[in-house]
Design a protein around this motif. Structure first.
Motif, PDB file in Angstrom:
ATOM      1  N   ARG A  13      42.350  43.349  46.814  1.00 39.69           N
ATOM      2  CA  ARG A  13      42.011  42.947  45.441  1.00 39.69           C
ATOM      3  C   ARG A  13      43.194  42.277  44.749  1.00 39.69           C
ATOM      4  O   ARG A  13      43.023  41.334  43.977  1.00 39.69           O
ATOM      5  CB  ARG A  13      41.540  44.163  44.637  1.00 39.69           C
ATOM      6  CG  ARG A  13      41.053  43.807  43.240  1.00 39.69           C
ATOM      7  CD  ARG A  13      40.186  44.876  42.647  1.00 39.69           C
ATOM      8  NE  ARG A  13      38.976  45.096  43.417  1.00 39.69           N
ATOM      9  CZ  ARG A  13      37.903  44.312  43.385  1.00 39.69           C
ATOM     10  NH1 ARG A  13      37.897  43.229  42.629  1.00 39.69           N
ATOM     11  NH2 ARG A  13      36.858  44.606  44.119  1.00 39.69           N
ATOM     12  N   GLU A  14      44.396  42.753  45.047  1.00 38.14           N
ATOM     13  CA  GLU A  14      45.585  42.123  44.472  1.00 38.14           C
ATOM     14  C   GLU A  14      45.766  40.705  44.995  1.00 38.14           C
ATOM     15  O   GLU A  14      46.224  39.814  44.273  1.00 38.14           O
ATOM     16  CB  GLU A  14      46.814  42.976  44.778  1.00 38.14           C
ATOM     17  CG  GLU A  14      46.817  44.316  44.030  1.00 38.14           C
ATOM     18  CD  GLU A  14      47.897  45.247  44.514  1.00 38.14           C
ATOM     19  OE1 GLU A  14      48.573  44.925  45.533  1.00 38.14           O
ATOM     20  OE2 GLU A  14      48.078  46.327  43.902  1.00 38.14           O
ATOM     21  N   PRO A  21      41.316  38.586  43.872  1.00 45.44           N
ATOM     22  CA  PRO A  21      40.460  39.269  42.891  1.00 45.44           C
ATOM     23  C   PRO A  21      39.051  38.704  42.801  1.00 45.44           C
ATOM     24  O   PRO A  21      38.174  39.330  42.194  1.00 45.44           O
ATOM     25  CB  PRO A  21      41.228  39.075  41.574  1.00 45.44           C
ATOM     26  CG  PRO A  21      42.131  37.909  41.803  1.00 45.44           C
ATOM     27  CD  PRO A  21      42.488  37.940  43.250  1.00 45.44           C
ATOM     28  N   ARG A  39      38.188  48.790  35.600  1.00 44.38           N
ATOM     29  CA  ARG A  39      37.055  48.429  36.451  1.00 44.38           C
ATOM     30  C   ARG A  39      36.170  49.646  36.664  1.00 44.38           C
ATOM     31  O   ARG A  39      36.615  50.783  36.538  1.00 44.38           O
ATOM     32  CB  ARG A  39      37.533  47.937  37.832  1.00 44.38           C
ATOM     33  CG  ARG A  39      38.415  46.729  37.812  1.00 44.38           C
ATOM     34  CD  ARG A  39      39.013  46.454  39.202  1.00 44.38           C
ATOM     35  NE  ARG A  39      38.031  46.610  40.260  1.00 44.38           N
ATOM     36  CZ  ARG A  39      38.029  47.601  41.144  1.00 44.38           C
ATOM     37  NH1 ARG A  39      38.957  48.549  41.121  1.00 44.38           N
ATOM     38  NH2 ARG A  39      37.091  47.651  42.072  1.00 44.38           N
TER      39      ARG A  39
END
Length: 469
Positions: free
Chosen positions: A149-150, A153, A223
Motif C-alpha cells: 500500500r505504501e 496506494p 481507512r
C-alpha cells in the motif's frame, strides 16, 4: 513489462521442483496445499502469480502456466533459512496452531522476514496494473499488504490467511506483534477460514494499535479494513471425474487386492507435520491392536505422510519418532507379509490419492489444529458410490462444514479409539446418509464458490468474480 489486473502473491510458485532447472512448467499440487486450492480457479483466469521458484539464488524467467504468468522472486539459502524455516515456520506456524510445538524466537529471523516481505511487495507493485487487485496469501507474507500500500496506494489489496489465526493471549507472545498486525491491516479485505479469527484480529487491533473495531471492520490509519470468513474448498468436479477414471478404478482394484480383499482399510493422508496428530493416531491404533478391538488379519492402517520442511530440525525429529513408532507397532503386531501399518513417506500424484480415497473404508483426518483440511473434502468428493466413513478432528476448520462426519477430539485417546471403532462398525445406511449430506454441501461450496465469494467481497463491482468464468 506486461502488467496484470489480478496478481496473486504467495511464498511458492505452484510449480514442481524441476521447473527452475529445466523450464518444464507443471502445476505443483500437494494434499491440502495452497496451489491445490488456487489451481482450478486460476488455470483459466488471466493473472500473474508471484513467488519463489524453488531454487536458491535464482529468479528464472518462466513460461506461462496456462493463462497464468509467473514472476519468480529470488531467495538465498540464508534468506530461506531465516524467513521461511525460521520466522514463518519455527515462530509463526507453531504459535498459530495453538503452540502445539513451542515457538522459537530469534531476533535475526525477523530482519530477514521483513526484508523478504519487502521484496515480494516490490515485485507485486511492479507487475500490477493501475487499480489492479493483488491477492496476498498466508502467514509467510503478513507484512506485504502495508508495504504494498505504501508503494501503490491505487491498488485493491486482499489478504487471505489459510492457517488458523490465534487468540490474543497466544499472539501477544510475539516480539514483533505490532508490526505483524499493522502489516495485515494494509489490506482492504482480510479473509480467514473461520469467523473467530476475525474477532481475534479485531481484539488485537484495538489492544495494540488503538483501532476502532467491530465484528467485521477495523478502522486504522484513516481507512476501513474489512474482515470475513471464507472457508476454502476444492474443485469437486475435478475430484469426482478423477475418481471415476478407468486407470484410477484399476488402481483401486489393485490396492484392494494388495491390502487384502476382506480387510477394513483405514487411511490417513497428511503432510508430515506435528499439527496433524499423526503420533496421537498411531498411539490410538496401537492400543486398539493391543486390546484386540482390531486385528491385523481383518484391519489395516495406511498412513501417507508427505515430506514437509525437511530442513527444519523439529520436522526431522518428528519423522524419526513416527518411523520408530510404526516400526514398533509392525514389529509387535505385524506378521510376515502382513504389516499392521503401511507407512509411506513420499509424494503422491492426484490419481494415486484418488485411488486411495476410493479404497478406504474409513478416512482418518485428526489434526490437532488445522485451518481447513482439504483432504477431508477430497475424500468426500471421491466417494461417488456414497460409501465410506470420515473421522474428522473437531479442531479442523472442515469440521464446521462436515458436521455429519464422525467428529472427535484427537487429544482424547480413549475418545479417538471409540470413534474409530464406531466408524468401522457403522451400518451402511448410516454411512450413506452421512456421506450424502457431506457431498451435497461440498458440491454447493466448491472452490469456485469460495473464490467468487472472496473476490466479490473484495471488489463490489463484480469485475474480479466475472473473470473466473
Amino acid at each position: 513489462m506486461r502488467q496484470s489486473s489480478l496478481v496473486v502473491v504467495s511464498n511458492r510458485l505452484p510449480l514442481d521442483d524441476s521447473a527452475a532447472r529445466d523450464g518444464a512448467c507443471e502445476w505443483r499440487r500437494s494434499p491440502g496445499g495452497l496451489s491445490g486450492a488456487l489451481h482450478s480457479i486460476l488455470q483459466q483466469t488471466p493473472a500473474t502469480w508471484i513467488g519463489w521458484a524453488g531454487e536458491m539464488d535464482l529468479a528464472p524467467r518462466l513460461p506461462d502456466l496456462g493463462s497464468v504468468r509467473l514472476r519468480s522472486v529470488a531467495l538465498s539459502a540464508e534468506e530461506q533459512h531465516g524467513y521461511y524455516e525460521g520466522f514463518a515456520n519455527s515462530t509463526l506456524w507453531p504459535l498459530y496452531h495453538d503452540a502445539v510445538q513451542q515457538p522459537v524466537f530469534q531476533r535475526e529471523w525477523w530482519d530477514t522476514y521483513r526484508s523478504v516481505n519487502q521484496r515480494f511487495a516490490e515485485a507485486a507493485a511492479e507487475v500490477a496494473g493501475r487499480h489492479a487487485a493483488v491477492w496476498v496469501q498466508d502467514y509467510h507474507l503478513q507484512l506485504v499488504p502495508t508495504m504494498l500500500r505504501e508503494l501503490r496506494p491505487d491498488l485493491l489489496i486482499g489478504f487471505f490467511m489459510h492457517v488458523p489465526f490465534p487468540p490474543p493471549e497466544l499472539f501477544m507472545q510475539l516480539p514483533r506483534r505490532v508490526e505483524l498486525v499493522h502489516g495485515m491491516l494494509g489490506a482492504d479485505l482480510i479473509g480467514f477460514q473461520r469467523e473467530q479469527a476475525g474477532h481475534n484480529l479485531a481484539q488485537l487491533a484495538r489492544k495494540l494499535l488503538g483501532a476502532t473495531a467491530t465484528s467485521d471492520t477495523i478502522e486504522v490509519d484513516g481507512r476501513t479494513v474489512r474482515t470475513g470468513a471464507f472457508p476454502v474448498s476444492i474443485d469437486v468436479d475435478e475430484m469426482r471425474a478423477l475418481a471415476t477414471r478407468p486407470d484410477v478404478v484399476r488402481q483401486v482394484k489393485q490396492l484392494r487386492h494388495d491390502l487384502g480383499e476382506s480387510k477394513r482399510v483405514l487411511l490417513s493422508v497428511d503432510r508430515l507435520d506435528y499439527t496433524k496428530g499423526i503420533e496421537h493416531r498411531l498411539t490410538a491404533y496401537r492400543e486398539l491392536l493391543r486390546d484386540g478391538h482390531v486385528k491385523v488379519g481383518d484391519t489395516v492402517l495406511v498412513q501417507v505422510a508427505v515430506p514437509s520442511r525437511e530442513r527444519v530440525e523439529s520436522y526431522q525429529d518428528l519423522r524419526d519418532r513416527i518411523e520408530g513408532e510404526v516400526g514398533r507397532i509392525n514389529g509387535e503386531y505385524g506378521r510376515v507379509g502382513e504389516p499392521a501399518i503401511h507407512y509411506l513417506n513420499q509424494p503422491f500424484d492426484r490419481s494415486q490419492l484418488a485411488a486411495l480415497y476410493r479404497t478406504a473404508d474409513v478416512m482418518v483426518v485428526t489434526p490437532l489444529r488445522d485451518g481447513m483440511n482439504l483432504v477431508a473434502k477430497e475424500f468426500v468428493a471421491a466417494r461417488e458410490d456414497g460409501s465410506g466413513a470420515l473421522v474428522l478432528s473437531e479442531f479442523a476448520g472442515a469440521a464446521a462444514e462436515l458436521s455429519q462426519a464422525f467428529l472427535v477430539n484427537p487429544h482424547d485417546l480413549d475418545g479417538l479409539k471409540q470413534t474409530l471403532l464406531r466408524a468401522l462398525e457403522a451400518e451402511p445406511a448410516d454411512l450413506a446418509a452421512r456421506m450424502s449430506a457431506m457431498r451435497r454441501h461440498i458440491a454447493e461450496h466448491d472452490i469456485l464458490a469460495w473464490a467468487r465469494a472472496y473476490l466479490t467481497a473484495l471488489d463490489h463491482t463484480g469485475r474480479l468474480a466475472r473473470q473466473l468464468g
